[in-house]
Scaffold this active site. Structure first.
Site, PDB file in Angstrom:
ATOM      1  N   ARG A   1     -15.897  -9.056 -16.215  1.00  0.00           N
ATOM      2  CA  ARG A   1     -14.485  -9.404 -16.168  1.00  0.00           C
ATOM      3  C   ARG A   1     -13.796  -8.697 -14.800  1.00  0.00           C
ATOM      4  O   ARG A   1     -13.909  -7.518 -14.771  1.00  0.00           O
ATOM      5  CB  ARG A   1     -13.766  -8.440 -17.283  1.00  0.00           C
ATOM      6  CG  ARG A   1     -12.408  -8.529 -17.507  1.00  0.00           C
ATOM      7  CD  ARG A   1     -12.065  -7.506 -18.695  1.00  0.00           C
ATOM      8  NE  ARG A   1     -10.593  -7.604 -18.976  1.00  0.00           N
ATOM      9  CZ  ARG A   1      -9.928  -7.029 -18.055  1.00  0.00           C
ATOM     10  NH1 ARG A   1     -10.071  -6.343 -17.539  1.00  0.00           N
ATOM     11  NH2 ARG A   1      -8.614  -7.165 -18.526  1.00  0.00           N
TER      12      ARG A   1
ATOM     13  N   LYS B   1     -11.758  -0.158 -10.825  1.00  0.00           N
ATOM     14  CA  LYS B   1     -11.293   0.870 -11.630  1.00  0.00           C
ATOM     15  C   LYS B   1     -11.361   2.271 -10.633  1.00  0.00           C
ATOM     16  O   LYS B   1     -12.078   2.174  -9.922  1.00  0.00           O
ATOM     17  CB  LYS B   1     -12.112   1.060 -12.719  1.00  0.00           C
ATOM     18  CG  LYS B   1     -11.829  -0.202 -13.801  1.00  0.00           C
ATOM     19  CD  LYS B   1     -12.276  -0.018 -15.299  1.00  0.00           C
ATOM     20  CE  LYS B   1     -11.625  -1.056 -15.992  1.00  0.00           C
ATOM     21  NZ  LYS B   1     -12.284  -1.651 -17.243  1.00  0.00           N
TER      22      LYS B   1
HETATM   23  N1  HH2 Z   1     -10.804  -3.145 -18.934  1.00  0.00           N
HETATM   24  C1  HH2 Z   1      -9.372  -3.323 -18.992  1.00  0.00           C
HETATM   25  C2  HH2 Z   1      -8.773  -4.088 -19.711  1.00  0.00           C
HETATM   26  N2  HH2 Z   1      -9.427  -4.911 -20.938  1.00  0.00           N
HETATM   27  N3  HH2 Z   1     -11.542  -5.451 -21.646  1.00  0.00           N
HETATM   28  C3  HH2 Z   1     -13.017  -5.326 -21.458  1.00  0.00           C
HETATM   29  N4  HH2 Z   1     -13.639  -6.152 -22.577  1.00  0.00           N
HETATM   30  N5  HH2 Z   1     -13.600  -4.525 -20.786  1.00  0.00           N
HETATM   31  C4  HH2 Z   1     -12.943  -3.861 -19.931  1.00  0.00           C
HETATM   32  O1  HH2 Z   1     -13.514  -3.057 -18.983  1.00  0.00           O
HETATM   33  C5  HH2 Z   1     -11.654  -3.779 -19.717  1.00  0.00           C
HETATM   34  C6  HH2 Z   1     -10.957  -4.764 -20.746  1.00  0.00           C
HETATM   35  C7  HH2 Z   1      -8.620  -2.482 -17.981  1.00  0.00           C
HETATM   36  O2  HH2 Z   1      -8.324  -3.017 -16.814  1.00  0.00           O
HETATM   37  P1  HH2 Z   1      -7.162  -3.922 -16.443  1.00  0.00           P
HETATM   38  O3  HH2 Z   1      -6.809  -5.081 -17.502  1.00  0.00           O
HETATM   39  O4  HH2 Z   1      -7.366  -4.429 -14.862  1.00  0.00           O
HETATM   40  O5  HH2 Z   1      -5.911  -3.152 -16.357  1.00  0.00           O
HETATM   41  P2  HH2 Z   1      -4.541  -2.687 -17.588  1.00  0.00           P
HETATM   42  O6  HH2 Z   1      -5.427  -2.327 -18.890  1.00  0.00           O
HETATM   43  O7  HH2 Z   1      -4.023  -1.601 -16.897  1.00  0.00           O
HETATM   44  O8  HH2 Z   1      -3.978  -3.990 -17.822  1.00  0.00           O
END
Ligand code: HH2
Length: 302
Positions: free
Chosen positions: A264, A230
């Protein structure tokens, strides 16, 4: 503060499975989106997505968390039908995995279909604020639920990242989300909480939340945490998304010591290895060798 694994909730109960919380569980991220912040478009093809899930299981994932809508800062929501059309061909393949899969969505129509397709839990980054019906949908399937803390929506969340006491406010908000879930009929042991690293928080706020995660763990629910790649790490280390692995590992290790249970992450093997090593060190010296038979074999060879 170093939190031991003696909290009140020892399993996260998702449908007919109990995920043990006395060992760290790694949730491998599977983004089937064109625009996620670090891996957008890479796994949009269902065959590639399923192969990647299998690879993450081989690397030590205890869960696969699949999402079809990016929630990066500034992003717009996608219609439920589009979100489902991205998930549908992938979920069929995930059913055969030896580990459960969870679906990252804030929409009850998508959650309902995902649970019908075999999802063990729903990961709602809005903490039931976006579509409160998710609580009842999850309860009807006796599935698991993750309620995450976010201020506002992905579009607006970075406009004001000030808090008078971030850990206290996030814990308070997660407690309210959890109560909503219980009122909708979810079982207490099925509801996990997540402080929402990067969702409406400053660099310092994210760091403080990781340092004070014991205050979130004190809620007594399973704790998810998602620092993977992040932007707070990018700011801290002056590094692009694919240069943030060391920062991700450091954040996960700190979170584990402070009471997190589910991590995660994108880089499953590296984070699993780091968490296993930390555990072997933190277990009483001597018993770590006995407890970690696989570590013994690796240690002798290495
Ligand atoms: N972060 C993201 C998405 N979902 N769910 C939980 N429970 N906790 C988190 O910290 C979290 C989440 C964002 O990360 P990512 O899926 O890598 O990116 P994007 O939202 O751009 O798909």
């Amino acid at each position: 503060m170093h939190v031991t694994s003696s909290g009140p909730s020892r399993v996260w109960s998702v449908r007919d499975r109990d995920i043990p919380l006395d060992v760290p569980a790694v949730a491998g991220i599977l983004n089937v989106t064109p625009d996620s912040f670090s891996d957008g478009g890479v796994f949009a093809d269902p065959g590639r997505a399923i192969d990647h899930a299998l690879e993450m299981v081989d690397d030590g994932a205890a869960l696969i968390d699949v999402g079809a809508e990016s929630t990066r800062p500034g992003s717009d929501p996608v219609p439920a039908d589009l979100e489902w059309s991205r998930l549908d061909p992938v979920l069929a393949g995930l059913r055969d995995l030896p580990v459960p899969f969870t679906v990252d969505t804030t929409k009850s129509e998508v959650a309902e279909r995902a649970l019908d397709a075999g999802a063990a839990a729903i990961n709602d980054v809005s903490g039931l604020a976006s579509d409160p019906r998710i609580g009842a949908v999850v309860a009807a399937a006796d599935a698991g639920l993750v309620v995450m803390h976010m201020r506002g929506t992905p579009k607006t969340m970075q406009t004001d990242t000030r808090y008078d006491d971030i850990a206290h406010r996030v814990a308070e908000s997660l407690d309210a989300s959890r109560r909503k879930a219980l009122a909708a009929g979810c079982r207490p042991e099925a509801v996990a909480v997540d402080p929402g690293i990067g969702f409406g928080k400053s660099v310092e706020g994210n760091l403080e939340l990781l340092a004070r995660l014991d205050e979130i763990a004190a809620l007594g629910s399973p704790v998810w945490v998602g620092p993977s790649r992040k932007s707070f790490l990018g700011h801290l280390l002056d590094a692009g998304p694919d240069e943030r692995l060391a920062g991700t590992i450091a954040a996960c290790l700190a979170a584990a010591r402070n009471g997190a249970h589910v991590f995660r992450v994108h880089d499953v093997r590296a984070v699993s290895d780091a968490l296993r090593t930390q555990r072997a060190i933190d277990d009483e010296p001597g018993t770590g060798w006995r407890a970690g038979e696989t570590l013994t074999a690796a240690g002798v060879e290495g």
